[in-house]
Design a protein around this motif. Structure first.
Motif, PDB file in Angstrom:
ATOM      1  N   LEU A 199       0.808  -1.216   0.000  1.00 32.32           N
ATOM      2  CA  LEU A 199       0.000   0.000   0.000  1.00 32.32           C
ATOM      3  C   LEU A 199       0.846   1.275   0.000  1.00 32.32           C
ATOM      4  O   LEU A 199       0.294   2.365   0.111  1.00 32.32           O
ATOM      5  N   ARG A 200       2.173   1.106  -0.117  1.00 30.54           N
ATOM      6  CA  ARG A 200       3.077   2.266  -0.040  1.00 30.54           C
ATOM      7  C   ARG A 200       2.826   3.032   1.251  1.00 30.54           C
ATOM      8  O   ARG A 200       2.560   4.230   1.261  1.00 30.54           O
ATOM      9  N   ASN A 201       2.875   2.297   2.330  1.00 31.48           N
ATOM     10  CA  ASN A 201       2.661   2.735   3.720  1.00 31.48           C
ATOM     11  C   ASN A 201       1.186   2.790   4.098  1.00 31.48           C
ATOM     12  O   ASN A 201       0.836   2.608   5.253  1.00 31.48           O
ATOM     13  N   GLY A 202       0.284   3.013   3.151  1.00 33.42           N
ATOM     14  CA  GLY A 202      -1.142   3.013   3.455  1.00 33.42           C
ATOM     15  C   GLY A 202      -1.533   4.145   4.391  1.00 33.42           C
ATOM     16  O   GLY A 202      -0.751   5.058   4.670  1.00 33.42           O
ATOM     17  N   GLN A 203      -2.774   4.081   4.876  1.00 32.81           N
ATOM     18  CA  GLN A 203      -3.238   5.081   5.825  1.00 32.81           C
ATOM     19  C   GLN A 203      -4.073   4.415   6.912  1.00 32.81           C
ATOM     20  O   GLN A 203      -4.595   3.315   6.738  1.00 32.81           O
ATOM     21  N   THR A 204      -4.193   5.085   8.034  1.00 33.22           N
ATOM     22  CA  THR A 204      -4.955   4.578   9.162  1.00 33.22           C
ATOM     23  C   THR A 204      -6.417   4.985   9.012  1.00 33.22           C
ATOM     24  O   THR A 204      -6.785   5.810   8.161  1.00 33.22           O
ATOM     25  N   PHE A 205      -7.278   4.432   9.863  1.00 34.07           N
ATOM     26  CA  PHE A 205      -8.670   4.879   9.908  1.00 34.07           C
ATOM     27  C   PHE A 205      -8.741   6.351  10.303  1.00 34.07           C
ATOM     28  O   PHE A 205      -9.602   7.089   9.824  1.00 34.07           O
ATOM     29  N   GLU A 206      -7.839   6.766  11.181  1.00 34.39           N
ATOM     30  CA  GLU A 206      -7.764   8.172  11.581  1.00 34.39           C
ATOM     31  C   GLU A 206      -7.536   9.057  10.369  1.00 34.39           C
ATOM     32  O   GLU A 206      -8.163  10.121  10.223  1.00 34.39           O
ATOM     33  N   ASP A 207      -6.634   8.635   9.489  1.00 31.75           N
ATOM     34  CA  ASP A 207      -6.345   9.414   8.290  1.00 31.75           C
ATOM     35  C   ASP A 207      -7.546   9.460   7.343  1.00 31.75           C
ATOM     36  O   ASP A 207      -7.923  10.517   6.839  1.00 31.75           O
ATOM     37  N   ALA A 208      -8.123   8.293   7.105  1.00 23.06           N
ATOM     38  CA  ALA A 208      -9.171   8.173   6.092  1.00 23.06           C
ATOM     39  C   ALA A 208     -10.495   8.791   6.525  1.00 23.06           C
ATOM     40  O   ALA A 208     -11.253   9.297   5.686  1.00 23.06           O
ATOM     41  N   TYR A 209     -10.780   8.747   7.836  1.00 25.84           N
ATOM     42  CA  TYR A 209     -12.079   9.215   8.341  1.00 25.84           C
ATOM     43  C   TYR A 209     -11.896  10.300   9.391  1.00 25.84           C
ATOM     44  O   TYR A 209     -12.623  10.337  10.382  1.00 25.84           O
ATOM     45  N   HIS A 210     -10.961  11.170   9.145  1.00 24.26           N
ATOM     46  CA  HIS A 210     -10.612  12.163  10.157  1.00 24.26           C
ATOM     47  C   HIS A 210     -11.804  13.029  10.541  1.00 24.26           C
ATOM     48  O   HIS A 210     -12.059  13.266  11.729  1.00 24.26           O
ATOM     49  N   GLN A 211     -12.533  13.526   9.576  1.00 19.29           N
ATOM     50  CA  GLN A 211     -13.656  14.414   9.873  1.00 19.29           C
ATOM     51  C   GLN A 211     -14.728  13.712  10.699  1.00 19.29           C
ATOM     52  O   GLN A 211     -15.325  14.310  11.595  1.00 19.29           O
ATOM     53  N   GLU A 212     -14.982  12.447  10.400  1.00 19.44           N
ATOM     54  CA  GLU A 212     -15.984  11.692  11.143  1.00 19.44           C
ATOM     55  C   GLU A 212     -15.496  11.359  12.548  1.00 19.44           C
ATOM     56  O   GLU A 212     -16.210  11.511  13.544  1.00 19.44           O
ATOM     57  N   PHE A 213     -14.248  10.910  12.654  1.00 17.59           N
ATOM     58  CA  PHE A 213     -13.731  10.453  13.935  1.00 17.59           C
ATOM     59  C   PHE A 213     -13.485  11.587  14.918  1.00 17.59           C
ATOM     60  O   PHE A 213     -13.536  11.388  16.131  1.00 17.59           O
ATOM     61  N   GLU A 214     -13.172  12.772  14.423  1.00 15.52           N
ATOM     62  CA  GLU A 214     -12.850  13.860  15.355  1.00 15.52           C
ATOM     63  C   GLU A 214     -14.063  14.286  16.180  1.00 15.52           C
ATOM     64  O   GLU A 214     -13.917  14.958  17.192  1.00 15.52           O
ATOM     65  N   LYS A 215     -15.248  13.873  15.794  1.00  9.39           N
ATOM     66  CA  LYS A 215     -16.464  14.211  16.529  1.00  9.39           C
ATOM     67  C   LYS A 215     -16.826  13.156  17.576  1.00  9.39           C
ATOM     68  O   LYS A 215     -17.844  13.272  18.241  1.00  9.39           O
ATOM     69  N   ILE A 216     -16.010  12.117  17.699  1.00  7.69           N
ATOM     70  CA  ILE A 216     -16.318  11.026  18.609  1.00  7.69           C
ATOM     71  C   ILE A 216     -15.439  11.119  19.852  1.00  7.69           C
ATOM     72  O   ILE A 216     -14.213  11.318  19.751  1.00  7.69           O
ATOM     73  N   ASP A 217     -16.028  10.982  21.030  1.00  9.13           N
ATOM     74  CA  ASP A 217     -15.239  10.924  22.268  1.00  9.13           C
ATOM     75  C   ASP A 217     -14.410   9.638  22.272  1.00  9.13           C
ATOM     76  O   ASP A 217     -14.906   8.567  21.963  1.00  9.13           O
ATOM     77  N   ARG A 218     -13.151   9.768  22.649  1.00  8.00           N
ATOM     78  CA  ARG A 218     -12.261   8.610  22.703  1.00  8.00           C
ATOM     79  C   ARG A 218     -11.696   8.456  24.103  1.00  8.00           C
ATOM     80  O   ARG A 218     -11.376   9.438  24.768  1.00  8.00           O
ATOM     81  N   PHE A 219     -11.522   7.220  24.499  1.00  9.46           N
ATOM     82  CA  PHE A 219     -10.921   6.922  25.793  1.00  9.46           C
ATOM     83  C   PHE A 219      -9.448   6.604  25.587  1.00  9.46           C
ATOM     84  O   PHE A 219      -9.094   5.794  24.733  1.00  9.46           O
ATOM     85  N   ASN A 220      -8.604   7.219  26.384  1.00 12.23           N
ATOM     86  CA  ASN A 220      -7.167   7.037  26.265  1.00 12.23           C
ATOM     87  C   ASN A 220      -6.717   5.839  27.099  1.00 12.23           C
ATOM     88  O   ASN A 220      -6.936   5.796  28.307  1.00 12.23           O
ATOM     89  N   VAL A 221      -6.080   4.871  26.440  1.00 12.25           N
ATOM     90  CA  VAL A 221      -5.649   3.665  27.161  1.00 12.25           C
ATOM     91  C   VAL A 221      -4.356   3.897  27.925  1.00 12.25           C
ATOM     92  O   VAL A 221      -3.932   3.041  28.694  1.00 12.25           O
ATOM     93  N   GLY A 222      -3.728   5.034  27.713  1.00  8.87           N
ATOM     94  CA  GLY A 222      -2.437   5.270  28.355  1.00  8.87           C
ATOM     95  C   GLY A 222      -2.479   5.232  29.860  1.00  8.87           C
ATOM     96  O   GLY A 222      -1.487   4.901  30.506  1.00  8.87           O
ATOM     97  N   SER A 223      -3.622   5.578  30.458  1.00 11.81           N
ATOM     98  CA  SER A 223      -3.726   5.580  31.922  1.00 11.81           C
ATOM     99  C   SER A 223      -4.466   4.364  32.456  1.00 11.81           C
ATOM    100  O   SER A 223      -4.775   4.308  33.643  1.00 11.81           O
ATOM    101  N   LEU A 224      -4.728   3.401  31.602  1.00  7.72           N
ATOM    102  CA  LEU A 224      -5.457   2.202  32.031  1.00  7.72           C
ATOM    103  C   LEU A 224      -4.579   1.343  32.927  1.00  7.72           C
ATOM    104  O   LEU A 224      -3.436   1.073  32.580  1.00  7.72           O
TER     105      LEU A 224
END
Length: 224
Positions: A199-224
């Protein structure tokens, strides 16, 4: 974007075994794990709230186990296909992953593979703490898929609280090519065609659906 793309997160889930482990949603919501009935865990249809971990937007290529969930760089190349339709269905109605949701036996033949993949997303320590709490769900797209179940899978963590016995599925990984638990004879070819190299590095879901995903609350696993 409509409000349905932003699931309500006004809830608390109690977690165990170590009472001070907390997952901060960034909005004053704290989640902690507690014991729950195995009968509930093994049910195939549940009525759980659904929330997204920040890892669910990641894309990775893991050559050691021939795993990838990267997307092509050109969105037009998969727009309207089953991956695109599945993602949009999931964003519109996250609770669809309740249906046919099944527990994952990490002690089965593919358990080591599963651990390798999920550790890349969550880290080794988090995986070990919650290794028996993972679930797999299908996101079916009947008009696009070529078999009964299709390929798109969602891996989540299933948690039940003690205060009101409410349950929550935290989405960990989007598995668009069914490569966490691959089946059939062509899965390695499928991996190759969706590897970072192909895919020549390809892209993530974040890249492909940035406008949609930025409106969704996300939980950070870093403090889990």
């Amino acid at each position: 974007m409509s409000a349905m793309f932003k699931p309500s997160l006004n809830f608390k889930v109690q977690l165990e075994p170590e009472g001070e482990n907390k997952l901060d949603a960034g909005s004053g919501v704290h989640l902690m794990r507690t014991p729950y009935e195995k009968s509930a865990l093994n049910a195939h249809d549940i009525q759980a709230k659904v929330a997204f971990l920040n890892t669910s937007f990641d894309g990775k290529d893991i050559p050691s186990v021939s795993y990838s969930n990267l997307l092509p760089n050109e969105k037009l190349s998969f727009s309207g296909g089953y991956v695109d339709v599945a993602v949009r269905k999931l964003l519109e109605e996250p609770t669809i992953i309740n249906h046919g949701c099944k527990s994952i036996n990490i002690y089965a033949d593919d358990g080591e593979r599963f651990q390798t993949v999920i550790t890349e997303f969550l880290g080794a320590d988090t995986f070990e703490k919650y290794r028996e709490d993972f679930r797999e769900s299908d996101v079916q797209t009947p008009e696009q898929q070529t078999d009964q179940r299709g390929k798109f899978r969602v891996i989540s963590l299933y948690w039940v609280g003690t205060e009101d016995n409410s349950s929550t599925l935290f989405i960990v990984v989007l598995d668009p090519y069914h490569l966490v638990f691959p089946t059939g004879d062509n899965w390695e070819r499928l991996y190759t065609s969706h590897s970072a190299r192909s895919l020549r590095n390809g892209q993530t879901f974040e890249d492909a659906y940035h406008q949609e995903f930025e409106k969704i609350d996300r939980f950070n696993v870093g403090s889990l």
